[in-house]
Design a protein around this motif. Sequence first.
Motif, PDB file in Angstrom:
ATOM      1  N   ASN A  69     -97.343  18.991  65.011  1.00 27.99           N
ATOM      2  CA  ASN A  69     -97.226  19.188  63.600  1.00 27.99           C
ATOM      3  C   ASN A  69     -97.542  20.621  63.244  1.00 27.99           C
ATOM      4  N   TYR A  70     -98.064  21.640  64.238  1.00 28.33           N
ATOM      5  CA  TYR A  70     -98.807  22.518  63.587  1.00 28.33           C
ATOM      6  C   TYR A  70     -98.269  23.637  62.599  1.00 28.33           C
ATOM      7  N   THR A  71     -96.729  23.578  62.823  1.00 27.90           N
ATOM      8  CA  THR A  71     -96.131  24.550  61.675  1.00 27.90           C
ATOM      9  C   THR A  71     -95.427  23.793  60.767  1.00 27.90           C
ATOM     10  N   SER A  72     -95.909  22.551  60.250  1.00 24.78           N
ATOM     11  CA  SER A  72     -95.218  21.493  59.227  1.00 24.78           C
ATOM     12  C   SER A  72     -96.170  21.648  57.995  1.00 24.78           C
ATOM     13  N   SER A  73     -95.697  22.339  56.895  1.00 24.03           N
ATOM     14  CA  SER A  73     -96.430  22.264  55.866  1.00 24.03           C
ATOM     15  C   SER A  73     -96.823  20.771  55.278  1.00 24.03           C
ATOM     16  N   ASP A  74     -96.063  20.136  55.376  1.00 20.48           N
ATOM     17  CA  ASP A  74     -96.227  18.510  54.726  1.00 20.48           C
ATOM     18  C   ASP A  74     -97.430  18.012  55.562  1.00 20.48           C
ATOM     19  N   PHE A  75     -97.486  18.218  56.915  1.00 18.88           N
ATOM     20  CA  PHE A  75     -98.596  17.888  57.654  1.00 18.88           C
ATOM     21  C   PHE A  75     -99.937  18.188  57.269  1.00 18.88           C
ATOM     22  N   ARG A  76     -99.851  19.481  57.259  1.00 21.03           N
ATOM     23  CA  ARG A  76    -100.935  20.452  56.836  1.00 21.03           C
ATOM     24  C   ARG A  76    -101.784  19.844  55.652  1.00 21.03           C
ATOM     25  N   THR A  77    -100.813  19.843  54.761  1.00 22.88           N
ATOM     26  CA  THR A  77    -101.347  19.344  53.306  1.00 22.88           C
ATOM     27  C   THR A  77    -102.053  17.954  53.093  1.00 22.88           C
ATOM     28  N   SER A  81    -108.678  20.573  55.729  1.00 23.55           N
ATOM     29  CA  SER A  81    -108.817  21.895  56.706  1.00 23.55           C
ATOM     30  C   SER A  81    -107.416  22.273  56.921  1.00 23.55           C
ATOM     31  N   GLY A  82    -106.395  21.701  56.396  1.00 26.28           N
ATOM     32  CA  GLY A  82    -104.869  22.378  56.722  1.00 26.28           C
ATOM     33  C   GLY A  82    -104.535  23.433  55.528  1.00 26.28           C
ATOM     34  N   PHE A  83    -104.729  24.552  55.959  1.00 24.64           N
ATOM     35  CA  PHE A  83    -104.102  25.728  55.201  1.00 24.64           C
ATOM     36  C   PHE A  83    -102.664  26.130  55.583  1.00 24.64           C
ATOM     37  N   SER A  84    -101.982  26.856  54.729  1.00 22.48           N
ATOM     38  CA  SER A  84    -100.806  27.258  54.988  1.00 22.48           C
ATOM     39  C   SER A  84    -100.708  28.679  55.926  1.00 22.48           C
ATOM     40  N   GLY A 224     -91.589  26.534  42.347  1.00 18.14           N
ATOM     41  CA  GLY A 224     -91.564  27.634  43.578  1.00 18.14           C
ATOM     42  C   GLY A 224     -90.539  27.336  44.572  1.00 18.14           C
ATOM     43  N   TYR A 225     -90.626  28.250  45.547  1.00 21.80           N
ATOM     44  CA  TYR A 225     -89.594  27.928  46.807  1.00 21.80           C
ATOM     45  C   TYR A 225     -90.111  27.604  48.174  1.00 21.80           C
ATOM     46  N   ALA A 226     -90.878  26.396  47.857  1.00 16.66           N
ATOM     47  CA  ALA A 226     -91.396  25.731  49.147  1.00 16.66           C
ATOM     48  C   ALA A 226     -91.808  24.344  48.987  1.00 16.66           C
ATOM     49  N   THR A 227     -92.225  23.528  49.832  1.00 14.95           N
ATOM     50  CA  THR A 227     -92.281  21.874  49.347  1.00 14.95           C
ATOM     51  C   THR A 227     -93.710  21.812  49.142  1.00 14.95           C
ATOM     52  N   THR A 228     -94.493  22.578  49.600  1.00 13.35           N
ATOM     53  CA  THR A 228     -96.143  22.249  49.308  1.00 13.35           C
ATOM     54  C   THR A 228     -96.969  23.203  48.150  1.00 13.35           C
ATOM     55  N   ILE A 229     -96.080  23.645  47.369  1.00 13.11           N
ATOM     56  CA  ILE A 229     -96.871  24.463  46.308  1.00 13.11           C
ATOM     57  C   ILE A 229     -97.453  23.719  45.153  1.00 13.11           C
ATOM     58  N   GLY A 230     -98.751  24.021  45.039  1.00 17.08           N
ATOM     59  CA  GLY A 230     -99.446  23.002  43.947  1.00 17.08           C
ATOM     60  C   GLY A 230     -99.036  23.619  42.696  1.00 17.08           C
ATOM     61  N   VAL A 231     -98.391  22.752  41.907  1.00 18.10           N
ATOM     62  CA  VAL A 231     -97.814  23.326  40.690  1.00 18.10           C
ATOM     63  C   VAL A 231     -98.689  23.301  39.420  1.00 18.10           C
ATOM     64  N   ILE A 395     -85.794  23.893  51.235  1.00 21.53           N
ATOM     65  CA  ILE A 395     -86.311  23.206  52.291  1.00 21.53           C
ATOM     66  C   ILE A 395     -86.028  24.171  53.565  1.00 21.53           C
ATOM     67  N   PRO A 396     -84.617  24.188  54.090  1.00 20.26           N
ATOM     68  CA  PRO A 396     -84.427  25.041  55.302  1.00 20.26           C
ATOM     69  C   PRO A 396     -84.816  26.275  55.403  1.00 20.26           C
ATOM     70  N   ASN A 397     -85.146  26.950  54.164  1.00 18.84           N
ATOM     71  CA  ASN A 397     -85.548  28.427  54.349  1.00 18.84           C
ATOM     72  C   ASN A 397     -86.933  28.661  53.755  1.00 18.84           C
ATOM     73  N   GLN A 398     -87.816  27.872  53.665  1.00 20.04           N
ATOM     74  CA  GLN A 398     -89.030  28.032  53.135  1.00 20.04           C
ATOM     75  C   GLN A 398     -89.980  29.057  54.384  1.00 20.04           C
ATOM     76  N   ALA A 399     -90.940  29.686  53.599  1.00 19.89           N
ATOM     77  CA  ALA A 399     -91.542  30.506  54.709  1.00 19.89           C
ATOM     78  C   ALA A 399     -92.208  29.746  55.715  1.00 19.89           C
ATOM     79  N   ALA A 400     -92.474  30.210  57.087  1.00 20.30           N
ATOM     80  CA  ALA A 400     -93.255  29.625  57.908  1.00 20.30           C
ATOM     81  C   ALA A 400     -94.683  29.269  57.498  1.00 20.30           C
TER      82      ALA A 400
END
Length: 570
Positions: A69-77, A81-84, A224-231, A395-400
């Motif tokens: 899950n290293y490149t999953s933003s949903d996992f990191r959040t 210690s999970g930073f984008s 914003g244009y990603a799943t894990t932006i804190g609003v 979702i398919p086009n958000q930044a890595a």
Amino acid sequence: MYFFSSRAMLIGLLSTSSVQASTIDWEILNTTVQGRLHTAKPLASPCFSVYEGQPSPSDLASCTRIQKNYTSSDFRTQFYSGFSNSQDEICLARAADQCLLDNSVPTDVLAFGGNKSCGQGSVSPYYIDVQSVGDVQAAFNFASATGVSLSIKNSGHDYLGRSSLKGSLALWVRNLRDMSRNPAFVPEGCYGVEGTDTITTGAGVNSDEVYRFADQQNVTFVGGYATTIGVAGGWVQGGGHSVLSPVYGLGIDRTVQFKVVTPDGVFRVANSCQNQDLFWALKGGGGGTFGVVMEATHRVDPNTPLTVAYIKYSQNSANIGRWLEILVENGLQWAKQGWGGHYVASNIISVTPLLNLSEATASMEPAASFARSNNGSVVIEVLPSWYSFYIKYVIPNQAAVGTLRFLASRLIPASLLETTTGQAALLSFLNHLVAVGFSPYIPATAPYLFPYAANSTSATPAWRDSIWELGMGAGLAWNSTVAQRQATIDLQRNLTRMAEDLTPGGGSYFNEALPWTEDWRASWWGDNYPRLLEIKKSYDPHGLLKCWKCVGFEEQVANTSFPCFSAFGA
């Protein structure tokens, strides 16, 4: 993560930390926050058998899960210690002070095998899992008494190292996730005011969560244009752009109230009727600066159909120049038609609530015709709501994530595209970006059509006459050297200067600017900066909250407070 289950464990953990406070100080803090003080190591630490130069058993099961899950933003959040982005996790100025996997192949043992040591980097060794106002007040009291620095983090969707600070005590607000809708919200302390349709979000609510909730309520939340932006955090407090911003405004244009704990320990309500100075500062002055926001209330709009254009072509060195010309030639017209989106070197994904299908087809014909003649494809369609656009395109086009990536940007004023001379100058700069190996990235996210009330927000006024944010981001390998990082930063610094020369008197988006922007006060806040500094001093006279080039930065000791960033220049 680890919990303080005993005094012996606490003493052992203290011995590995650079944070300077007595054992009894930490014990009292842990008791005060009811056991919610934890220790943290970098996300990838279970894969390493050496930590900070000392043997430390690896954890195969945890490592395998992290690699998967290293490149999953949903996992990191899910984790403190999970930073984008890796620059928030490592110490940029010290190549050995990091704990990263190879984001392209997370199972590659070259990153973690043998005697590779996991360094703590910029990950705070201690954090409070914030659950209440009292937790924040306890942290401020602790910092005031001990001199320990503080940092504030939700999901860690940050590019400027503001949600981490080496050796700090972190306030992790991710679990403040309450949401509610009020169709007739009146800010506290306001009387005789017509109610507004709003959604209130706790500090830990991320964009995916609020988009889903808003859709269930049949309303549109501009985000914003990603799943894990804190609003409620850095996104909105720094301005908060969206592909809907050309019509609906920035996030700061839509926020009607904050509830915040200021560094003096007072829990305050900030809106247009009380604590107006703080309200104005929070609407663009930057996150992690004036207090810890516990919740924010945002205006929402009814769901409405959106017309979408997704146009791509087969890019090569011979045709990219013409594609950039099309973007420049049509940029102002598209802004007037409400188009907001992301224009890149090989495609457009854009959306407007103002045009029907036939109008949108005619509007996008220059780009569509070019794409068809260059082995491309064209999709122009009407979707029923923002959420349907979000699911299909965002979702398919958000930044890595899990990468080392520095952003740099500059707002492009509409006036530059009004003349052939201005268009030629802008196109020349875009072609220069391509020539030096950068792929132009253009979020069309400025609030060009939004009816802005003058001086109602504190972000740079340059937003208000711009149509684009021109991005000049650059990525680096996980194992880049300090010299390679310096070379990339120097190149971006030079490109930023060129963009500033192209747009004199303009500005840039604080959240996506080069961290080493030289005239950062003018670029990020313009004439608003002196007032912001006064407000900062009134609510945080002892400078308990500090972050890299945030308001008040010039009164902090950069070389000692920010060792991981300051080595590359202020």
